[in-house]
Design a protein around this motif. Structure first.
Motif, PDB file in Angstrom:
ATOM      1  N   SER A  52      32.261   8.789  10.113  1.00  0.00           N
ATOM      2  CA  SER A  52      30.819   9.058   9.979  1.00  0.00           C
ATOM      3  C   SER A  52      30.018   7.941  10.648  1.00  0.00           C
ATOM      4  N   HIS A  53      30.531   6.727  10.603  1.00  0.00           N
ATOM      5  CA  HIS A  53      29.868   5.600  11.246  1.00  0.00           C
ATOM      6  C   HIS A  53      29.879   5.796  12.768  1.00  0.00           C
ATOM      7  N   TYR A  88      30.117   8.610  14.393  1.00  0.00           N
ATOM      8  CA  TYR A  88      29.226   9.736  14.707  1.00  0.00           C
ATOM      9  C   TYR A  88      27.768   9.266  14.763  1.00  0.00           C
ATOM     10  N   GLN A  89      27.397   8.470  13.758  1.00  0.00           N
ATOM     11  CA  GLN A  89      26.026   7.975  13.690  1.00  0.00           C
ATOM     12  C   GLN A  89      25.704   7.092  14.899  1.00  0.00           C
ATOM     13  N   LEU A  90      26.656   6.236  15.260  1.00  0.00           N
ATOM     14  CA  LEU A  90      26.429   5.353  16.419  1.00  0.00           C
ATOM     15  C   LEU A  90      26.277   6.174  17.692  1.00  0.00           C
ATOM     16  N   ARG A 136      27.275   9.234   1.880  1.00  0.00           N
ATOM     17  CA  ARG A 136      27.471   9.046   3.328  1.00  0.00           C
ATOM     18  C   ARG A 136      26.357   8.176   3.923  1.00  0.00           C
ATOM     19  N   LEU A 190      26.368   4.059   5.235  1.00  0.00           N
ATOM     20  CA  LEU A 190      26.051   3.731   6.630  1.00  0.00           C
ATOM     21  C   LEU A 190      24.959   2.669   6.697  1.00  0.00           C
ATOM     22  N   GLY A 200      31.267  13.221   6.374  1.00  0.00           N
ATOM     23  CA  GLY A 200      31.319  12.577   7.678  1.00  0.00           C
ATOM     24  C   GLY A 200      32.663  12.618   8.371  1.00  0.00           C
ATOM     25  N   LEU A 228      33.485   0.165   1.783  1.00  0.00           N
ATOM     26  CA  LEU A 228      32.354  -0.040   2.706  1.00  0.00           C
ATOM     27  C   LEU A 228      32.861  -0.441   4.081  1.00  0.00           C
ATOM     28  N   ARG A 285      26.322  -0.692   5.705  1.00  0.00           N
ATOM     29  CA  ARG A 285      27.099  -1.309   6.795  1.00  0.00           C
ATOM     30  C   ARG A 285      26.176  -1.817   7.907  1.00  0.00           C
ATOM     31  N   PHE A 293      34.675   7.398   6.279  1.00  0.00           N
ATOM     32  CA  PHE A 293      33.532   6.504   6.485  1.00  0.00           C
ATOM     33  C   PHE A 293      33.501   6.012   7.930  1.00  0.00           C
ATOM     34  N   ASN A 294      34.663   5.640   8.447  1.00  0.00           N
ATOM     35  CA  ASN A 294      34.709   5.176   9.839  1.00  0.00           C
ATOM     36  C   ASN A 294      34.289   6.289  10.799  1.00  0.00           C
TER      37      ASN A 294
END
Lengths: 132, 532
Positions: B424-425, B427-429, A21, A25, B222, B532, A28, B421-422
């Motif tokens: 989790s991305h 969430y991180q943002l 995970r 990230l 994620g 990715l 990316r 993945f999308n």
């Protein structure tokens, strides 16, 4: 660097652990910041990581380790780079790494360790700094 | 401060949340159909009529580190502290079907779980633990059939009838390709091995749960709550389908299937997730397979608080997060629960931290009063609306997965991996933009939080494990091992159930790595499409 060559880094998972995970990230975020990223995928041996890094002529190797094998795998990668005369490739990383282990890894030659909770921008800035 | 005013009200899964919920949100919802009584179809309110009034959930703390003897000591400690079930965490080499002396295992032996390479290791792991009086859960997937064979061989050696063994092997390979990423073979032979273990249990180990269909790792990777729910239940239906295709009657195995969910931070959404999971599973099982045993419709579940929600910063805060999550799992009606220890963002838990995590469950069970009645939130406009929304979201994913040709095809196309993945991305943002506040990470930051003690695994574990294996290989009969491995390969090729051959093989002291290598020669290996 003159700016003509884009900054290129290898981002990878070394060892057996499959926690991808975080590493994805970061890959990316670096890519979104205009850095050329080679992502190795999972379950790479140190030998595979170093061979890809040299073949792809990267500026740095970023490794993610969540399996507590960091004190074996980071030194092994550094040792293989040295044996190939490629110590100029910067090694950095992150993952589940206790604070007390970080100075040990630094002393062995790991440039930076990013622990959980690090903003992605901080890692992007660090990698961009390597290109200057 | 950003925490005082919130512009958007969204659940952790991104659902828009209204100011207040009323009967207007539940138009078309009928308690008789959508809720039912506890213990009755569609099991929204719980799978048992009395739930925790009849019996508390099983407090099952996942444990494993170092050598088999180290972990055996921790098991005895946890049982002495009032834990009611065992749960084994294996190290990375074991999870990947590699022996401790494999070159790829360097530095990884015993580090994030216990190292089990052979029958003798398994015997040490359960020394002085009565296998017919505890329930044992083993988190093992790729090499699950082999590790299960070792457990059965230990029982046999102690003269315990297999029919008295109770426990679980995780044995859920689809979520490995989706999230946890520890597989040995391509999907098809892996699913066949799962069907073999199901069939073997049906015939010989009837109390055992041969698959724990797991959303935990999907969430940790994620996903949203809806994705966790959708992919997990769809995986479950995929296994049921494979077993039925192989000729098993649905009622012969479905009552032994169980689920394993994550419990994350969004309190009401998580409660709704458990309720939606039961209703969705019951309805889909009834529609697709028409079982006659009601147990085939009831998804028993284990829950674990969200490891990914814990922070390395201000680690004591993790106790509070875990408490809220554990409470959500209990209000959601879980059958068993693991509460994470506060130090798990740094290492495996110390004895003290593991004890505090167990005490957290005991306090909820004994002091909070929440166990006094079944499904206390049933009928809440908000919780019922969330339950409906989660079910609906999962059904939309079901349709998409059907269109892609099923889960194996979806995985090969990277679909669930990309969705997760999308998420989790995203969430991180949200955290980095402070749209979500995580205490100690992007708000209420302390530059230096005092360190807490952590568990250290020394290098001697690996050395000693390698020594023991060297001795084993020197003293066992190599001819018997070779013959047993040939028999395993023959069963694998012929399509016969591999379990009997695996049990015979482990008894000759063939190692985990040797057996998995023999199977890889037949089944091949798998490279994932990197998303990715």
């Amino acid at each position: 660097m003159a700016g003509a060559t884009p900054l290129r880094v290898l981002i990878g998972k070394v060892g057996l652990d499959g926690h991808d995970r975080g590493v994805k990230l970061i890959a990316r975020a670096l890519r979104d910041a205009g850095i050329e990223v080679i992502y190795t995928g999972l379950h790479q041996t140190p030998e595979q990581i170093v061979a890809s890094a040299i073949q792809e002529d990267v500026r740095a190797i970023g490794l993610s380790i969540h399996s507590a094998a960091h004190k074996t795998l980071f030194p092994r990668v550094l040792e293989l780079l040295k044996a190939q005369g490629a110590e100029d490739i910067v090694v950095f990383g992150g993952g589940i790494i206790p604070d007390e282990d970080i100075p040990i890894l630094h002393a062995q030659g790991v440039r930076r360790i990013f622990t959980p909770g690090t903003p992605m921008q901080e890692i992007v800035d660090f990698v961009k700094g390597l290109g200057q | 401060m950003s925490t005082n005013f919130q512009k958007h009200f969204r659940s952790l899964s991104g659902l828009e949340i209204d100011r207040v919920y009323t009967s207007q949100h539940l138009k078309g919802w009928t308690p008789e159909v959508d809720l039912g009584d506890p213990g009755e179809f569609p099991y929204t309110r719980g799978i048992y009529p009395t739930m925790y009034r009849g019996r508390l959930w099983t407090m099952r703390q996942f444990a494993g580190f170092g050598s088999a003897s180290d972990t055996n000591k921790r098991f005895h400690y946890l049982l002495e502290q009032g834990q009611t079930g065992l749960s084994v965490a294996f190290d990375m080499p074991t999870l990947m079907g590699l022996d401790s002396d494999d070159p790829r295992a360097r530095g990884e032996v015993g580090r994030c779980g216990v190292a089990i390479s052979c029958l003798a290791d398994m015997e040490r792991l359960f020394e002085d633990i009565p296998l017919d009086h505890v329930t044992t859960s083993m988190t093992i997937n790729g090499p699950a059939a082999v590790v299960f064979a070792m457990y059965l061989a230990v029982a046999e050696k102690r003269g315990i009838p297999l029919g008295r063994l109770d426990g679980t092997i995780q044995n859920d390979i689809l979520k490995e390709y989706i999230a946890q990423k520890e597989w040995l073979f391509p999907p098809e032979p892996h699913i066949r091995l799962i069907v073999d273990t199901i069939a073997y249990c049906t015939a010989h180990v009837p109390k055992w749960h041969p698959v724990s269909i797991s959303g935990y790792h999907i969430r940790e990777a994620g996903s949203t709550a809806i994705q966790e729910l959708a992919f997990t239940l769809y995986n479950g239906l995929t296994y049921v389908d494979a077993a039925v295709q192989a000729g098993l009657a649905v009622d012969s195995f479905a009552p032994q299937l169980s689920f394993f969910f994550n419990v994350h931070n969004d309190f009401f959404e998580e409660i709704a997730k458990f309720r939606a999971a039961r209703r969705l599973w019951a309805q889909e099982m009834a529609r697709r397979y028409q079982p006659t045993n009601p147990k085939s419709l009831q998804p028993r579940c284990h829950a674990q608080t969200a490891g990914c929600s814990l922070t390395a910063q201000q680690p004591l805060n993790n106790v509070v997060r875990t408490t809220l999550q554990a409470l959500a799992a209990v209000l959601g009606g879980t059958q068993s629960l693991h509460t994470n220890s506060m130090d798990e963002t740094m290492a495996l838990p110390t004895e003290e931290a593991a004890k505090l995590a167990l005490r957290t469950q005991q306090i909820i069970a004994c002091e909070s009063g929440v166990t006094n009645t079944v499904d206390p939130l049933g009928g809440s406009y908000y919780v019922e609306t969330l339950t409906n929304q989660l079910e609906e979201g999962a059904r939309t994913y079901f349709q998409k997965l059907d269109e892609l040709g099923g889960m194996v095809q979806a995985i090969q196309q990277g679909f669930p991996q990309r969705e997760i993945f999308n998420a989790s991305h995203q969430y991180q943002l949200e955290i980095e933009r402070k749209e979500r506040v995580i205490v100690g990470i992007n708000e209420y930051i302390e530059p230096h939080s005092p360190p807490i003690p952590i568990l250290r695994i020394g290098p001697e574990v690996e050395h000693e494990q390698i020594e023991r294996l060297r001795e084993l290989r020197r003293t066992r009969s190599q001819a018997r091992v070779t013959a047993a491995l040939t028999t395993v390969q023959k069963a694998a090729v012929s399509g016969d159930n591999v379990m009997p051959a695996l049990i015979e093989a482990v008894k000759t002291h063939a190692t985990l790595g040797e057996i998995c290598t023999a199977l890889k020669e037949v089944f091949g290996t798998y490279q994932e499409p990197a998303v990715l």
